[in-house]
Design an enzyme around this catalytic site. Structure first.
Site, mmCIF file in Angstrom:
data_model
loop_
_atom_site.group_PDB
_atom_site.id
_atom_site.type_symbol
_atom_site.label_atom_id
_atom_site.label_comp_id
_atom_site.label_asym_id
_atom_site.label_seq_id
_atom_site.Cartn_x
_atom_site.Cartn_y
_atom_site.Cartn_z
ATOM 1 N N ILE A 194 8.436 -4.055 13.561
ATOM 2 C CA ILE A 194 8.682 -4.851 12.352
ATOM 3 C C ILE A 194 10.159 -5.081 12.076
ATOM 4 C CG2 ILE A 194 8.411 -4.781 9.830
ATOM 5 C CD1 ILE A 194 5.751 -3.167 10.534
ATOM 6 N N CYS B 173 -0.123 16.875 -24.329
ATOM 7 C CA CYS B 173 -1.502 17.337 -24.560
ATOM 8 C C CYS B 173 -1.889 18.535 -23.703
ATOM 9 C CB CYS B 173 -2.483 16.180 -24.335
ATOM 10 S SG CYS B 173 -2.830 15.841 -22.598
ATOM 11 N N HIS C 295 -1.436 1.178 -4.402
ATOM 12 C CA HIS C 295 -1.745 2.605 -4.308
ATOM 13 C C HIS C 295 -0.829 3.445 -5.188
ATOM 14 C CE1 HIS C 295 -3.962 1.972 -0.202
ATOM 15 N NE2 HIS C 295 -4.688 1.640 -1.238
ATOM 16 N N GLN D 79 0.836 -1.190 0.000
ATOM 17 C CA GLN D 79 0.000 0.000 0.000
ATOM 18 C C GLN D 79 0.880 1.252 0.000
ATOM 19 O OE1 GLN D 79 -2.117 -1.823 3.582
ATOM 20 N NE2 GLN D 79 -3.803 -0.703 2.684
ATOM 21 N N CYS E 140 -0.518 11.782 -16.730
ATOM 22 C CA CYS E 140 -1.379 12.835 -17.261
ATOM 23 C C CYS E 140 -2.829 12.377 -17.112
ATOM 24 C CB CYS E 140 -1.062 13.105 -18.726
ATOM 25 S SG CYS E 140 -2.277 14.207 -19.510
#
Ligand SMILES: [Zn+2]
Length: 257
Positions: free
Chosen positions: A242, A161, A125, A105, A133
């Site tokens: 952790i 663009c 994510h 994530q 874009c």
């Protein structure tokens, strides 16, 4: 199910498993100095106004929000962060041939920086290091866009663009990429053990991957300091920092190829 298994059991399961899928959240990166934005104690969770500011809708509507967002990207702690012992433990698991995938994530790229095979890392994510874009979908590197910001373009638009550009991350109000979610779901359904590390399992649909794995017959091991909504279906719960515990959990597996 009441989780009665301990660290020794988890070590044995990891040593026996050939396909471990790891799901990582902000907790694995806080030890690298990257704050948690979305978790229960997250920066945005505790400040809903900040979260509201960064919805996709506001980003598109308000040039001031975009200018602020580009500055935040430039100043993001991920640029200076280093992978920690938790990230390196997962590299060891991969090199021992045990890893099916890392679903993360996090947008900080620290798994790849630690040495995890980029092909094995599923960034549900998105990533801070690319820009997309919003009109034509063109992808460019964050670095080259930040160079344009440094050169005075405070809201650099697409060079093809002219469209509005955004980091290739999933904003609030933005759906996950279907192809990426499909890959993640497959990796959760196709593992013997799902190791959820540093995630509060509260942001959907990522959190639901824990249930996908259990329904498919995998063991679920949760390594997180705080309780999660999936604790009652977990086979083991480890509540320790952790960076300290993950190297211990994978040590035996990493030594047996
Ligand atoms: Zn474009």
């Amino acid at each position: 199910m009441v989780a009665v298994a301990g660290e020794d059991d988890v070590r044995a399961w990891l040593t026996a498993a050939r396909r471990v899928t790891v799901l990582t959240g902000a907790g694995i990166s806080t030890e690298s100095g990257i704050p948690d934005f979305r978790g229960p104690q997250g920066v945005w969770t505790k400040d809903p106004a900040a979260q509201q500011l960064f919805t996709l809708q506001n980003y598109v509507a308000d040039p001031d929000v975009r200018r602020l967002a580009w500055r935040n990207r430039r100043d993001h702690p991920a640029w200076a962060a280093e992978p920690n012992a938790g990230h390196h433990a997962l590299v060891a698991l991969e090199r021992a041939g045990r890893l099916r995938a890392i679903i993360t994530q996090n947008i900080d790229g620290l798994h790849q920086r630690a040495g995890s095979d980029p092909a094995s890392v599923i960034e549900i994510h998105g990533t801070l290091f690319e820009v997309e874009c919003l009109s034509c979908g063109r992808r460019t590197s964050m670095r080259e866009n930040l160079d344009r910001v440094e050169a005075g373009q405070d809201d650099p638009t697409c060079l093809d663009c002219g469209g509005i550009q955004k980091a290739a991350t999933i904003s609030f109000g933005q759906a996950l990429r279907p192809d990426v979610l499909r890959q993640a779901t497959l990796a959760a359904a196709d593992c013997e053990l799902l190791l959820a590390v540093g995630t509060s399992l509260q942001v959907q649909p990522a959190a639901g991957l824990a249930e996908v794995a259990v329904r498919a017959g995998a063991r679920l091991v949760i390594v997180n300091l705080d309780p999660t909504p999936y604790d009652e279906i977990a086979h083991a719960i480890v509540r320790e920092p952790i960076g300290a515990v993950l190297p211990r959990l994978v040590a035996t597996a990493a030594g047996h190829r």
